[in-house]
Motif scaffolding. Structure first.
Motif, PDB file in Angstrom:
ATOM      1  N   PHE A 126     103.695  10.275  39.334  1.00 52.96           N
ATOM      2  CA  PHE A 126     105.125  10.376  39.636  1.00 52.96           C
ATOM      3  C   PHE A 126     105.593   9.179  40.468  1.00 52.96           C
ATOM      4  O   PHE A 126     106.587   8.521  40.133  1.00 52.96           O
ATOM      5  CB  PHE A 126     105.399  11.690  40.384  1.00 52.96           C
ATOM      6  N   GLU A 127     104.897   8.888  41.553  1.00 53.88           N
ATOM      7  CA  GLU A 127     105.323   7.803  42.437  1.00 53.88           C
ATOM      8  C   GLU A 127     105.232   6.444  41.760  1.00 53.88           C
ATOM      9  O   GLU A 127     106.067   5.569  42.003  1.00 53.88           O
ATOM     10  CB  GLU A 127     104.510   7.827  43.733  1.00 53.88           C
ATOM     11  N   PHE A 128     104.239   6.257  40.884  1.00 49.67           N
ATOM     12  CA  PHE A 128     104.151   4.991  40.161  1.00 49.67           C
ATOM     13  C   PHE A 128     105.402   4.797  39.310  1.00 49.67           C
ATOM     14  O   PHE A 128     106.047   3.743  39.359  1.00 49.67           O
ATOM     15  CB  PHE A 128     102.901   4.929  39.273  1.00 49.67           C
ATOM     16  N   VAL A 129     105.751   5.801  38.509  1.00 45.68           N
ATOM     17  CA  VAL A 129     106.907   5.654  37.620  1.00 45.68           C
ATOM     18  C   VAL A 129     108.194   5.550  38.433  1.00 45.68           C
ATOM     19  O   VAL A 129     109.049   4.708  38.153  1.00 45.68           O
ATOM     20  CB  VAL A 129     106.968   6.807  36.597  1.00 45.68           C
ATOM     21  N   ARG A 130     108.347   6.380  39.454  1.00 46.97           N
ATOM     22  CA  ARG A 130     109.560   6.341  40.277  1.00 46.97           C
ATOM     23  C   ARG A 130     109.742   4.984  40.940  1.00 46.97           C
ATOM     24  O   ARG A 130     110.851   4.426  40.955  1.00 46.97           O
ATOM     25  CB  ARG A 130     109.494   7.430  41.358  1.00 46.97           C
ATOM     26  N   ASP A 131     108.654   4.421  41.487  1.00 47.20           N
ATOM     27  CA  ASP A 131     108.755   3.238  42.344  1.00 47.20           C
ATOM     28  C   ASP A 131     108.463   1.911  41.650  1.00 47.20           C
ATOM     29  O   ASP A 131     108.938   0.866  42.103  1.00 47.20           O
ATOM     30  CB  ASP A 131     107.814   3.386  43.537  1.00 47.20           C
ATOM     31  N   GLN A 132     107.678   1.916  40.584  1.00 50.03           N
ATOM     32  CA  GLN A 132     107.260   0.657  39.951  1.00 50.03           C
ATOM     33  C   GLN A 132     107.998   0.339  38.654  1.00 50.03           C
ATOM     34  O   GLN A 132     107.925  -0.786  38.171  1.00 50.03           O
ATOM     35  CB  GLN A 132     105.745   0.681  39.685  1.00 50.03           C
ATOM     36  N   ILE A 133     108.678   1.314  38.090  1.00 52.35           N
ATOM     37  CA  ILE A 133     109.449   1.089  36.861  1.00 52.35           C
ATOM     38  C   ILE A 133     110.928   1.099  37.242  1.00 52.35           C
ATOM     39  O   ILE A 133     111.434   2.087  37.763  1.00 52.35           O
ATOM     40  CB  ILE A 133     109.147   2.184  35.801  1.00 52.35           C
ATOM     41  N   ARG A 134     111.601   0.004  37.008  1.00 45.18           N
ATOM     42  CA  ARG A 134     112.998  -0.131  37.428  1.00 45.18           C
ATOM     43  C   ARG A 134     113.946   0.566  36.448  1.00 45.18           C
ATOM     44  O   ARG A 134     113.761   0.470  35.231  1.00 45.18           O
ATOM     45  CB  ARG A 134     113.351  -1.605  37.577  1.00 45.18           C
ATOM     46  N   HIS A 135     114.933   1.240  36.992  1.00 45.64           N
ATOM     47  CA  HIS A 135     115.936   1.926  36.167  1.00 45.64           C
ATOM     48  C   HIS A 135     116.832   0.875  35.511  1.00 45.64           C
ATOM     49  O   HIS A 135     117.431   0.034  36.186  1.00 45.64           O
ATOM     50  CB  HIS A 135     116.761   2.885  37.033  1.00 45.64           C
ATOM     51  N   SER A 136     116.922   0.922  34.199  1.00 47.38           N
ATOM     52  CA  SER A 136     117.631  -0.112  33.425  1.00 47.38           C
ATOM     53  C   SER A 136     119.050  -0.363  33.903  1.00 47.38           C
ATOM     54  O   SER A 136     119.472  -1.514  34.031  1.00 47.38           O
ATOM     55  CB  SER A 136     117.661   0.270  31.948  1.00 47.38           C
ATOM     56  N   SER A 137     119.789   0.704  34.181  1.00 48.70           N
ATOM     57  CA  SER A 137     121.178   0.540  34.594  1.00 48.70           C
ATOM     58  C   SER A 137     121.288   0.035  36.032  1.00 48.70           C
ATOM     59  O   SER A 137     122.090  -0.859  36.312  1.00 48.70           O
ATOM     60  CB  SER A 137     121.921   1.867  34.437  1.00 48.70           C
ATOM     61  N   ASP A 138     120.480   0.580  36.926  1.00 45.55           N
ATOM     62  CA  ASP A 138     120.520   0.140  38.329  1.00 45.55           C
ATOM     63  C   ASP A 138     120.267  -1.360  38.443  1.00 45.55           C
ATOM     64  O   ASP A 138     120.892  -2.036  39.252  1.00 45.55           O
ATOM     65  CB  ASP A 138     119.462   0.864  39.165  1.00 45.55           C
ATOM     66  N   TYR A 139     119.315  -1.862  37.649  1.00 48.65           N
ATOM     67  CA  TYR A 139     118.902  -3.263  37.756  1.00 48.65           C
ATOM     68  C   TYR A 139     119.485  -4.145  36.653  1.00 48.65           C
ATOM     69  O   TYR A 139     119.188  -5.331  36.589  1.00 48.65           O
ATOM     70  CB  TYR A 139     117.369  -3.359  37.748  1.00 48.65           C
ATOM     71  N   ARG A 140     120.271  -3.533  35.744  1.00 53.02           N
ATOM     72  CA  ARG A 140     120.900  -4.265  34.633  1.00 53.02           C
ATOM     73  C   ARG A 140     119.865  -5.015  33.813  1.00 53.02           C
ATOM     74  O   ARG A 140     119.966  -6.228  33.610  1.00 53.02           O
ATOM     75  CB  ARG A 140     121.976  -5.201  35.156  1.00 53.02           C
ATOM     76  N   LEU A 141     118.874  -4.254  33.349  1.00 59.77           N
ATOM     77  CA  LEU A 141     117.732  -4.857  32.669  1.00 59.77           C
ATOM     78  C   LEU A 141     117.677  -4.498  31.186  1.00 59.77           C
ATOM     79  O   LEU A 141     117.962  -3.384  30.788  1.00 59.77           O
ATOM     80  CB  LEU A 141     116.425  -4.397  33.322  1.00 59.77           C
ATOM     81  N   ASN A 142     117.273  -5.471  30.409  1.00 62.41           N
ATOM     82  CA  ASN A 142     116.942  -5.301  29.000  1.00 62.41           C
ATOM     83  C   ASN A 142     115.472  -5.670  28.833  1.00 62.41           C
ATOM     84  O   ASN A 142     114.929  -6.361  29.684  1.00 62.41           O
ATOM     85  CB  ASN A 142     117.819  -6.219  28.140  1.00 62.41           C
ATOM     86  N   PRO A 143     114.821  -5.234  27.787  1.00 59.55           N
ATOM     87  CA  PRO A 143     115.355  -4.477  26.668  1.00 59.55           C
ATOM     88  C   PRO A 143     115.477  -2.990  27.004  1.00 59.55           C
ATOM     89  O   PRO A 143     114.916  -2.515  27.995  1.00 59.55           O
ATOM     90  CB  PRO A 143     114.295  -4.683  25.580  1.00 59.55           C
ATOM     91  N   VAL A 144     116.207  -2.273  26.151  1.00 67.59           N
ATOM     92  CA  VAL A 144     116.265  -0.824  26.245  1.00 67.59           C
ATOM     93  C   VAL A 144     114.932  -0.300  25.715  1.00 67.59           C
ATOM     94  O   VAL A 144     114.492  -0.697  24.640  1.00 67.59           O
ATOM     95  CB  VAL A 144     117.443  -0.258  25.424  1.00 67.59           C
ATOM     96  N   THR A 145     114.283   0.557  26.481  1.00 66.83           N
ATOM     97  CA  THR A 145     112.978   1.096  26.084  1.00 66.83           C
ATOM     98  C   THR A 145     113.090   2.592  25.812  1.00 66.83           C
ATOM     99  O   THR A 145     113.970   3.259  26.341  1.00 66.83           O
ATOM    100  CB  THR A 145     111.939   0.852  27.192  1.00 66.83           C
ATOM    101  N   CYS A 146     112.174   3.076  24.988  1.00 67.41           N
ATOM    102  CA  CYS A 146     112.123   4.507  24.685  1.00 67.41           C
ATOM    103  C   CYS A 146     110.674   4.994  24.696  1.00 67.41           C
ATOM    104  O   CYS A 146     110.353   5.990  25.324  1.00 67.41           O
ATOM    105  CB  CYS A 146     112.773   4.794  23.331  1.00 67.41           C
ATOM    106  N   LYS A 147     109.815   4.275  24.004  1.00 60.85           N
ATOM    107  CA  LYS A 147     108.397   4.633  23.916  1.00 60.85           C
ATOM    108  C   LYS A 147     107.712   4.373  25.259  1.00 60.85           C
ATOM    109  O   LYS A 147     107.966   3.353  25.904  1.00 60.85           O
ATOM    110  CB  LYS A 147     107.740   3.793  22.824  1.00 60.85           C
ATOM    111  N   ALA A 148     106.863   5.295  25.683  1.00 59.51           N
ATOM    112  CA  ALA A 148     106.197   5.195  26.992  1.00 59.51           C
ATOM    113  C   ALA A 148     105.512   3.843  27.197  1.00 59.51           C
ATOM    114  O   ALA A 148     105.654   3.224  28.256  1.00 59.51           O
ATOM    115  CB  ALA A 148     105.193   6.336  27.151  1.00 59.51           C
ATOM    116  N   SER A 149     104.790   3.367  26.189  1.00 55.26           N
ATOM    117  CA  SER A 149     104.067   2.094  26.344  1.00 55.26           C
ATOM    118  C   SER A 149     105.026   0.914  26.494  1.00 55.26           C
ATOM    119  O   SER A 149     104.710  -0.053  27.202  1.00 55.26           O
ATOM    120  CB  SER A 149     103.119   1.868  25.162  1.00 55.26           C
TER     121      SER A 149
END
Length: 194
Positions: A40-63
Protein backbone atom coordinates in the motif's frame (compact mmCIF):
# COMPACT_ATOMS: atom_id res chain seq x y z
CA UNK A 1 -10.98 -16.16 -2.97
CA UNK A 2 -9.37 -17.50 -6.13
CA UNK A 3 -10.60 -14.63 -8.32
CA UNK A 4 -9.05 -12.11 -5.88
CA UNK A 5 -5.66 -13.79 -6.33
CA UNK A 6 -5.78 -14.29 -10.12
CA UNK A 7 -3.78 -12.57 -12.84
CA UNK A 8 -5.64 -10.80 -15.64
CA UNK A 9 -5.12 -8.35 -18.49
CA UNK A 10 -5.04 -5.24 -16.29
CA UNK A 11 -3.93 -6.83 -13.02
CA UNK A 12 -0.97 -8.63 -14.56
CA UNK A 13 0.28 -10.34 -11.41
CA UNK A 14 2.56 -12.61 -13.44
CA UNK A 15 4.56 -9.77 -15.07
CA UNK A 16 8.26 -10.13 -14.14
CA UNK A 17 8.60 -6.55 -12.80
CA UNK A 18 5.48 -6.98 -10.64
CA UNK A 19 6.82 -10.30 -9.33
CA UNK A 20 10.24 -8.82 -8.58
CA UNK A 21 8.85 -5.85 -6.64
CA UNK A 22 6.35 -8.07 -4.80
CA UNK A 23 9.19 -10.37 -3.67
CA UNK A 24 11.27 -7.40 -2.52
CA UNK A 25 8.40 -5.91 -0.50
CA UNK A 26 7.66 -9.33 1.05
CA UNK A 27 11.31 -9.86 1.98
CA UNK A 28 11.30 -6.55 3.88
CA UNK A 29 8.09 -7.48 5.74
CA UNK A 30 7.30 -9.21 9.00
CA UNK A 31 4.28 -11.25 7.96
CA UNK A 32 1.30 -10.75 5.65
CA UNK A 33 -0.15 -7.72 7.45
CA UNK A 34 3.15 -5.84 7.23
CA UNK A 35 3.51 -6.93 3.60
CA UNK A 36 0.05 -5.53 2.78
CA UNK A 37 1.02 -2.24 4.46
CA UNK A 38 4.31 -2.05 2.53
CA UNK A 39 2.56 -2.72 -0.80
CA UNK A 40 0.00 0.00 0.00
CA UNK A 41 2.65 2.54 1.02
CA UNK A 42 4.77 1.81 -2.05
CA UNK A 43 1.89 2.52 -4.43
CA UNK A 44 0.59 5.49 -2.42
CA UNK A 45 4.01 7.15 -2.07
CA UNK A 46 6.12 6.01 -5.05
CA UNK A 47 3.58 6.12 -7.89
CA UNK A 48 2.57 9.67 -8.78
CA UNK A 49 -1.09 10.49 -9.43
CA UNK A 50 -1.38 11.45 -13.12
CA UNK A 51 -3.61 14.46 -12.56
CA UNK A 52 -1.81 15.82 -9.49
CA UNK A 53 1.52 15.77 -11.33
CA UNK A 54 0.16 16.34 -14.87
CA UNK A 55 1.90 13.24 -16.14
CA UNK A 56 1.61 11.15 -19.28
CA UNK A 57 1.23 8.49 -20.49
CA UNK A 58 -2.17 7.43 -19.21
CA UNK A 59 -1.71 3.97 -17.68
CA UNK A 60 -4.18 1.19 -16.97
CA UNK A 61 -2.30 -2.12 -16.76
CA UNK A 62 -0.51 -2.67 -13.43
CA UNK A 63 2.88 -3.28 -15.08
CA UNK A 64 2.58 -0.04 -17.08
CA UNK A 65 1.77 1.89 -13.88
CA UNK A 66 4.93 0.45 -12.32
CA UNK A 67 7.08 1.07 -15.41
CA UNK A 68 6.00 4.71 -15.85
CA UNK A 69 5.56 5.40 -12.09
CA UNK A 70 2.29 7.22 -12.72
CA UNK A 71 -1.42 6.50 -12.84
CA UNK A 72 -4.86 7.76 -12.00
CA UNK A 73 -6.41 6.34 -8.80
CA UNK A 74 -7.93 3.50 -10.85
CA UNK A 75 -4.60 2.48 -12.37
CA UNK A 76 -2.85 2.75 -9.00
CA UNK A 77 -5.49 0.39 -7.58
CA UNK A 78 -4.68 -2.09 -10.36
CA UNK A 79 -0.99 -2.03 -9.38
CA UNK A 80 -1.77 -2.41 -5.68
CA UNK A 81 -4.07 -5.36 -6.39
CA UNK A 82 -1.31 -6.97 -8.49
CA UNK A 83 1.35 -6.55 -5.79
CA UNK A 84 -0.93 -7.91 -3.08
CA UNK A 85 -2.05 -10.86 -5.21
CA UNK A 86 1.55 -11.63 -6.15
CA UNK A 87 2.20 -12.00 -2.43
CA UNK A 88 -0.75 -14.33 -1.93
CA UNK A 89 -2.93 -11.66 -0.31
CA UNK A 90 -6.47 -11.51 -1.76
CA UNK A 91 -7.24 -8.07 -3.18
CA UNK A 92 -10.09 -6.51 -5.12
CA UNK A 93 -11.15 -3.19 -6.55
CA UNK A 94 -13.66 -0.79 -4.99
CA UNK A 95 -15.17 2.49 -6.11
CA UNK A 96 -16.69 5.61 -4.68
CA UNK A 97 -18.86 8.06 -6.62
CA UNK A 98 -17.76 11.58 -5.74
CA UNK A 99 -18.39 15.15 -6.86
CA UNK A 100 -15.63 16.32 -9.19
CA UNK A 101 -15.64 19.77 -7.57
CA UNK A 102 -16.52 20.84 -4.05
CA UNK A 103 -20.14 19.68 -4.39
CA UNK A 104 -22.81 18.80 -6.92
CA UNK A 105 -22.53 17.61 -10.50
CA UNK A 106 -20.53 16.52 -12.31
CA UNK A 107 -19.66 13.28 -10.51
CA UNK A 108 -17.02 10.66 -11.19
CA UNK A 109 -15.82 7.34 -9.89
CA UNK A 110 -12.84 7.13 -7.58
CA UNK A 111 -10.86 3.88 -7.51
CA UNK A 112 -9.50 2.17 -4.41
CA UNK A 113 -8.90 -1.36 -3.10
CA UNK A 114 -10.14 -3.90 -0.62
CA UNK A 115 -7.64 -6.35 0.82
CA UNK A 116 -8.52 -9.48 2.76
CA UNK A 117 -6.60 -9.47 6.07
CA UNK A 118 -6.67 -12.61 8.19
CA UNK A 119 -7.45 -10.83 11.45
CA UNK A 120 -9.85 -8.22 10.06
CA UNK A 121 -11.59 -9.57 6.94
CA UNK A 122 -12.09 -7.24 3.98
CA UNK A 123 -10.50 -3.86 4.61
CA UNK A 124 -10.61 -0.91 2.20
CA UNK A 125 -7.43 1.01 1.42
CA UNK A 126 -6.85 3.99 -0.85
CA UNK A 127 -3.42 4.36 -2.46
CA UNK A 128 -4.44 7.40 -4.51
CA UNK A 129 -1.57 9.46 -3.09
CA UNK A 130 -1.63 11.97 -0.28
CA UNK A 131 -1.54 15.73 -0.68
CA UNK A 132 -2.90 18.68 1.34
CA UNK A 133 -6.40 17.65 2.42
CA UNK A 134 -5.87 13.97 1.51
CA UNK A 135 -4.31 11.65 4.10
CA UNK A 136 -5.08 8.00 3.36
CA UNK A 137 -3.47 5.53 5.77
CA UNK A 138 -3.19 1.79 6.48
CA UNK A 139 -4.62 1.41 10.01
CA UNK A 140 -6.76 -1.74 10.23
CA UNK A 141 -9.43 -2.16 11.34
CA UNK A 142 -10.09 1.60 11.02
CA UNK A 143 -10.51 2.89 7.45
CA UNK A 144 -8.56 6.01 6.53
CA UNK A 145 -9.55 6.66 2.91
CA UNK A 146 -8.64 9.66 0.78
CA UNK A 147 -12.21 10.96 0.51
CA UNK A 148 -15.32 10.95 2.69
CA UNK A 149 -18.86 10.85 1.33
CA UNK A 150 -20.26 14.37 1.78
CA UNK A 151 -23.59 14.54 -0.02
CA UNK A 152 -26.56 12.41 -1.10
CA UNK A 153 -25.47 11.90 -4.72
CA UNK A 154 -22.04 10.66 -3.61
CA UNK A 155 -21.78 7.02 -2.65
CA UNK A 156 -19.49 4.32 -1.32
CA UNK A 157 -20.17 1.44 -3.69
CA UNK A 158 -20.23 -1.72 -1.52
CA UNK A 159 -19.05 -4.22 -4.13
CA UNK A 160 -15.54 -5.68 -4.27
CA UNK A 161 -14.70 -6.39 -7.90
CA UNK A 162 -12.01 -8.82 -9.03
CA UNK A 163 -11.60 -6.87 -12.29
CA UNK A 164 -11.84 -3.16 -13.16
CA UNK A 165 -15.18 -1.79 -14.33
CA UNK A 166 -15.49 -1.50 -18.12
CA UNK A 167 -16.17 2.26 -17.90
CA UNK A 168 -12.84 2.72 -16.08
CA UNK A 169 -10.86 0.65 -18.58
CA UNK A 170 -12.52 2.52 -21.44
CA UNK A 171 -11.51 5.93 -20.04
CA UNK A 172 -7.92 4.85 -19.35
CA UNK A 173 -7.39 3.18 -22.72
CA UNK A 174 -9.30 5.62 -24.93
CA UNK A 175 -7.57 8.87 -24.02
CA UNK A 176 -3.78 9.23 -24.45
CA UNK A 177 -3.17 12.22 -22.15
CA UNK A 178 -3.93 12.90 -18.49
CA UNK A 179 -5.90 16.08 -19.30
CA UNK A 180 -8.20 14.24 -21.73
CA UNK A 181 -8.98 11.68 -19.01
CA UNK A 182 -9.51 14.51 -16.51
CA UNK A 183 -12.08 16.08 -18.86
CA UNK A 184 -13.93 12.74 -19.24
CA UNK A 185 -13.59 11.01 -15.85
CA UNK A 186 -15.64 7.80 -15.72
CA UNK A 187 -18.97 7.78 -13.91
CA UNK A 188 -21.94 5.47 -13.54
CA UNK A 189 -25.62 6.16 -13.01
CA UNK A 190 -26.81 5.17 -9.55
CA UNK A 191 -30.26 4.10 -8.50
CA UNK A 192 -31.95 6.62 -6.22
CA UNK A 193 -31.91 5.85 -2.51
CA UNK A 194 -35.23 4.72 -1.10
Amino acid sequence: MHRYLAASSYIDVDHPEIQQLARRLASESEGKLDCARRCFEFVRDQIRHSSDYRLNPVTCKASDVLRHRTGYCYAKSHLLAALLRANGIPAGLCYQRLAVGDSGAPYCLHGLNAVYLQDFGWYRIDARGNKPGVAAQFMPPQEALAFAIREAAERDLPEIWAEPLAVVVEALTRYPTYDQVLAKLPDIELLPRL
